[in-house]
Design a protein around this motif. Structure first.
Motif, PDB file in Angstrom:
ATOM      1  N   TRP A  98      -0.603   7.405  10.992  1.00 44.13           N
ATOM      2  CA  TRP A  98      -0.821   6.327  10.017  1.00 44.13           C
ATOM      3  C   TRP A  98       0.083   6.593   8.830  1.00 44.13           C
ATOM      4  CZ3 TRP A  98      -4.797   5.819   5.674  1.00 44.13           C
ATOM      5  CH2 TRP A  98      -4.865   4.484   5.221  1.00 44.13           C
ATOM      6  N   ASN A  99       0.523   5.533   8.147  1.00 42.47           N
ATOM      7  CA  ASN A  99       1.416   5.697   6.995  1.00 42.47           C
ATOM      8  C   ASN A  99       0.716   5.443   5.661  1.00 42.47           C
ATOM      9  OD1 ASN A  99       1.091   2.938   7.022  1.00 42.47           O
ATOM     10  ND2 ASN A  99       3.269   2.450   7.265  1.00 42.47           N
ATOM     11  N   GLY A 100      -0.588   5.306   5.673  1.00 43.76           N
ATOM     12  CA  GLY A 100      -1.320   5.079   4.433  1.00 43.76           C
ATOM     13  C   GLY A 100      -1.291   3.646   3.949  1.00 43.76           C
ATOM     14  N   LYS A 101      -0.690   2.745   4.718  1.00 41.25           N
ATOM     15  CA  LYS A 101      -0.605   1.341   4.343  1.00 41.25           C
ATOM     16  C   LYS A 101      -1.439   0.506   5.318  1.00 41.25           C
ATOM     17  CE  LYS A 101       4.129   2.058   2.684  1.00 41.25           C
ATOM     18  NZ  LYS A 101       5.560   1.664   2.833  1.00 41.25           N
ATOM     19  N   GLY A 102      -1.773  -0.683   4.881  1.00 38.96           N
ATOM     20  CA  GLY A 102      -2.546  -1.550   5.754  1.00 38.96           C
ATOM     21  C   GLY A 102      -3.967  -1.046   5.933  1.00 38.96           C
ATOM     22  N   ALA A 103      -4.614  -1.536   6.989  1.00 43.90           N
ATOM     23  CA  ALA A 103      -6.009  -1.185   7.231  1.00 43.90           C
ATOM     24  C   ALA A 103      -6.148   0.283   7.607  1.00 43.90           C
ATOM     25  CB  ALA A 103      -6.569  -2.062   8.350  1.00 43.90           C
TER      26      ALA A 103
END
Length: 219
Positions: A98-103
């Motif tokens: 995960w990149n820490g963005k979005g849901a």
């Protein structure tokens, strides 16, 4: 062609060439490691019941070092090559892409008692209300004495800075190549000329800086 610093390809090259998220230059510290305060605060907040979420885990050194002191150590990163190393180094931890963005991925919604970020990502701050347990704490260390987006984003989600430490330690790099590598890493190309103006036979002196922040939900 050399990948752009801090691009996904660049991080993948670190994993391949250096075996993880490691600074690819030589440095000599003339004082204590500036991240020791972060280490102390982290261990102070760990118990056998603590559920930890780590943002930007890299190759998993903190999960390997501290994970067995917690009830759960979940972590994420956005570079598959680093995550593969992390799973080798800390098989007891729970790693996610995960990149820490979005849901927030379902497996990372917690709740967590301690949310930590050693390598600079601040995107997790926006998600603190969603992932944090009551009375949770957020612990951050960044590469400069001031990182305005940390305080700004904490305020935006209603979290309070409980403690803040600015650490500056005298250091030096022995070669111009080391200094050029550090300038690229820090995205400070304007500082490259400091070598020609200030370097001595022992190398170039500079300050190794860190900002450590401990925060909690307001109220």
């Amino acid at each position: 062609m050399t990948p752009r610093p801090h691009s996904r390809e660049w991080y993948a090259a670190l994993a391949r060439d250096l075996g993880g998220y490691r600074h690819p230059w030589t440095r000599v510290l003339d004082g204590p490691d500036p991240e020791l305060i972060y280490d102390l605060l982290l261990t102070t907040h760990l118990t056998p019941q603590t559920r930890v979420l780590e943002a930007g885990c890299g190759h998993g050194p903190d999960a390997a070092r501290f994970g067995d002191q917690a009830a759960r150590w979940a972590a994420y990163d956005h570079v598959p090559e680093l995550l593969a190393l992390a799973r080798q180094h800390a098989p007891q931890a729970d790693f996610h892409d995960w990149n820490g963005k979005g849901a927030v991925p379902p497996a990372l919604r917690g709740p967590f008692d301690l949310i930590v970020s050693r390598r600079g990502p601040t995107g997790i701050i926006r998600h603190l209300p969603e992932v944090a347990a009551p009375q949770a704490r957020f612990l951050y260390v960044g590469p400069r004495l001031t990182v305005p987006q940390v305080q700004d984003r904490l305020a935006a989600v209603g979290w309070t800075v409980l403690g803040q430490w600015q650490i500056s330690v005298q250091a030096r790099v022995p070669t111009r190549e080391d200094w050029a590598t550090r300038c690229a890493w820090m995205e400070e190309p304007e500082r490259l000329s400091e070598w020609d103006a200030q370097a001595t036979a022992a190398g170039l002196p500079y300050r190794e800086e860190r900002l450590v922040v401990l925060a909690g939900a307001s109220g």
